[in-house]
Motif scaffolding. Sequence first.
Motif, PDB file in Angstrom:
ATOM      1  N   ILE A   1       0.814  -1.219   0.000  1.00 18.41           N
ATOM      2  CA  ILE A   1       0.000   0.000   0.000  1.00 18.41           C
ATOM      3  C   ILE A   1       0.850   1.274   0.000  1.00 18.41           C
ATOM      4  CG2 ILE A   1      -1.912  -1.198   1.123  1.00 18.41           C
ATOM      5  CD1 ILE A   1      -1.252   0.239   3.718  1.00 18.41           C
ATOM      6  N   GLY A   2       2.181   1.105  -0.055  1.00 18.72           N
ATOM      7  CA  GLY A   2       3.054   2.248  -0.251  1.00 18.72           C
ATOM      8  C   GLY A   2       3.495   2.968   0.998  1.00 18.72           C
ATOM      9  N   ILE A   3       3.358   2.332   2.171  1.00 18.35           N
ATOM     10  CA  ILE A   3       3.788   2.941   3.434  1.00 18.35           C
ATOM     11  C   ILE A   3       5.251   2.621   3.719  1.00 18.35           C
ATOM     12  CG2 ILE A   3       3.458   2.946   5.943  1.00 18.35           C
ATOM     13  CD1 ILE A   3       1.189   4.338   4.576  1.00 18.35           C
ATOM     14  N   LEU A   4       5.656   1.406   3.405  1.00 17.15           N
ATOM     15  CA  LEU A   4       6.976   0.906   3.777  1.00 17.15           C
ATOM     16  C   LEU A   4       7.900   0.845   2.557  1.00 17.15           C
ATOM     17  CD1 LEU A   4       7.726  -0.039   6.678  1.00 17.15           C
ATOM     18  CD2 LEU A   4       7.601  -2.381   5.839  1.00 17.15           C
TER      19      LEU A   4
ATOM     20  N   LYS B   1       5.579   9.226   4.780  1.00 17.99           N
ATOM     21  CA  LYS B   1       4.422   8.451   5.228  1.00 17.99           C
ATOM     22  C   LYS B   1       4.404   8.230   6.743  1.00 17.99           C
ATOM     23  CE  LYS B   1       2.767   7.624   1.062  1.00 17.99           C
ATOM     24  NZ  LYS B   1       1.496   8.219   0.610  1.00 17.99           N
ATOM     25  N   ILE B   2       5.412   8.720   7.452  1.00 20.60           N
ATOM     26  CA  ILE B   2       5.490   8.470   8.892  1.00 20.60           C
ATOM     27  C   ILE B   2       4.271   9.037   9.616  1.00 20.60           C
ATOM     28  CG2 ILE B   2       6.742   9.033  11.017  1.00 20.60           C
ATOM     29  CD1 ILE B   2       9.332   8.795   9.437  1.00 20.60           C
ATOM     30  N   ARG B   3       3.934  10.286   9.347  1.00 23.90           N
ATOM     31  CA  ARG B   3       2.776  10.884  10.016  1.00 23.90           C
ATOM     32  C   ARG B   3       1.484  10.169   9.645  1.00 23.90           C
ATOM     33  NH1 ARG B   3       3.591  17.502   9.994  1.00 23.90           N
ATOM     34  NH2 ARG B   3       5.384  17.532  11.414  1.00 23.90           N
ATOM     35  N   LYS B   4       1.380   9.807   8.369  1.00 17.01           N
ATOM     36  CA  LYS B   4       0.182   9.095   7.914  1.00 17.01           C
ATOM     37  C   LYS B   4       0.028   7.776   8.648  1.00 17.01           C
ATOM     38  CE  LYS B   4      -3.325   8.544   5.060  1.00 17.01           C
ATOM     39  NZ  LYS B   4      -4.494   9.454   5.087  1.00 17.01           N
ATOM     40  N   TYR B   5       1.131   7.031   8.762  1.00 16.23           N
ATOM     41  CA  TYR B   5       1.018   5.733   9.428  1.00 16.23           C
ATOM     42  C   TYR B   5       0.778   5.898  10.922  1.00 16.23           C
ATOM     43  CZ  TYR B   5       1.446   0.871  10.463  1.00 16.23           C
ATOM     44  OH  TYR B   5       1.154  -0.398  10.885  1.00 16.23           O
TER      45      TYR B   5
ATOM     46  N   TYR C   1      -6.018   3.002   2.998  1.00 16.00           N
ATOM     47  CA  TYR C   1      -4.942   2.665   3.932  1.00 16.00           C
ATOM     48  C   TYR C   1      -5.502   2.141   5.255  1.00 16.00           C
ATOM     49  CZ  TYR C   1      -1.673   5.413   1.000  1.00 16.00           C
ATOM     50  OH  TYR C   1      -0.907   5.900  -0.014  1.00 16.00           O
ATOM     51  N   LEU C   2      -6.506   2.858   5.774  1.00 15.29           N
ATOM     52  CA  LEU C   2      -7.062   2.494   7.077  1.00 15.29           C
ATOM     53  C   LEU C   2      -7.670   1.097   7.046  1.00 15.29           C
ATOM     54  CD1 LEU C   2      -7.852   3.176   9.981  1.00 15.29           C
ATOM     55  CD2 LEU C   2      -9.914   4.288   9.082  1.00 15.29           C
ATOM     56  N   SER C   3      -8.447   0.800   6.018  1.00 20.79           N
ATOM     57  CA  SER C   3      -9.091  -0.516   5.935  1.00 20.79           C
ATOM     58  C   SER C   3      -8.076  -1.644   5.858  1.00 20.79           C
ATOM     59  CB  SER C   3     -10.010  -0.580   4.707  1.00 20.79           C
ATOM     60  OG  SER C   3     -11.233   0.054   4.966  1.00 20.79           O
TER      61      SER C   3
END
Length: 383
Positions: A138-141, A151-155, A189-191
Motif C-alpha cells: 500500500i506504499g507505506i513501507l 508516510k510516517i505521520r500518515k502511518y 490505507y485504514l481498511s
Amino acid sequence: MNKKTVSKVNLFFGGLVSRMEENKDFFNDITINLKSGTKNFPAKILYTDDITLDYQAVKRNVEKDGLWDIIAEELLKYDEAQIIYSERGAKIVIDANDKKVNMRHEDVTKEINKTSVVQTGREYVVNPALAKDLLEEIGILAKNGKIKNDKIRKYNQIDYFVELMQGVLKEIGDRDEYVIFDAACGKSYLSFVMNFYLKEILKKKCHFIGVDSETVIEASKRMAKNLGYNNMEFIKADLTEYTPPIRPDIVVSLHACDTATDMALALGIRAKSRAIVSVPCCHKDILKQYSYEPFEAITKHGILKARLADTLTDGLRAPYLESVGYKVSMIEYISPLETPKNIMIRAVYTGKKNEKSKQDFENLKEMLNVKPAIERFCRKGEI
C-alpha cells in the motif's frame, strides 16, 4: 505409515478441510511433505472456486469427498508426513509417523524484533516489521523495511486510529464476523491496516467494504488482489445515496473532506451501524453559513471564524447523532504535531433517541442560522 496412523491423521485432516471451507476468504494453502528416508515429496492443496491438488508436477481438481482417499493412499507409501495448514494470521502443523501423530498451532504474529521500526520512536499496534508485505503493497513501507519519510505521520495516524478501535470493539461486543464499511475510503490505507489487525493479530473474522465516488477505488481493488485479501470489496457509489445492503458493525472514516464526513456519518446512521468512528478533515460547509451576532467581534477575524467553524461543525454533529440513538464521545485521538485534524468522533448505537439532544440541535441551527449537512444527507434515506 500403517493404517492405524493414517486413521489418526484423518481425524485432524478432516478438521483442516472444514476450516478451509469456513475460512475460504483467509485460506492460503495446505502443504503436505511426504518423507521416505532422506527424500521429501511435496504436495499442495489450493482452494479458490475448486479444490486443486498439486502433486508430482500434476495439478488436478479434486472433489472434497474424494480428497482424503487420495491423501490416505499416498500416506501409506511413506514413513512420515508433515501437513501444514496456512491461512492469514494462522498456521496449523500436523506431524505424523508410526510412533506418534500430533497437531500444533503456530502463531505467525509472535514477538518480533522491534529494532526495525525505531525511526519513529513509538511502539506500533500493527508493527511495520510484522505487516511488511501489506505496508509495502500500500506504499507505506520502503524496501529497506523502514517507513517512508513522507508516510510516517500518515502511518502514525492510522495506527493510533486502529489502537483506539479496541474500545469500540469491546462496546459492540463479540461478533461471528465483523462487517466494516470504510466510507469515502480513498486509497483505503485504514481498511487494509484494520483488516490486518483484526484478522492476524486479534484473530477475528472480518469483512471490509470500501465505498467512494472516486476511481481511486480501482487501486484498492488491485492491492487487495495482490495481497490475497479476499475479505475486502470496493464499491464506486454516491455516498449521499448509498445505503449498505447489510447492517454494518462499524462505519469508519478517516479525514474525509468537509461534508464527505457528514456523508459517512449519515451512511452509518441510515444503516443503523452498531458503531461509527470518524476523524473529520476540513470544515467548510458551516463556515460559509453561520453567523452569530454576539461573536461578531471575534468572527470578523477570518482565522478565528474558521477555527470556530471547526468546533461548531463537530458540535452540531454530536447532538444529531445522539438524537437518532447514538452514544457519542469526542476525543483528541493523536497529537496535533501529527495533524491539526485530530478530533475523533466515536458513536455507539443504543437505539434510544435523545429528545433533549434533538432540541439542542434545533436550537443551535436556529441560533447560528445554518443547515447542517449531516441532517440533509440523512433525509435522503430512512433513519
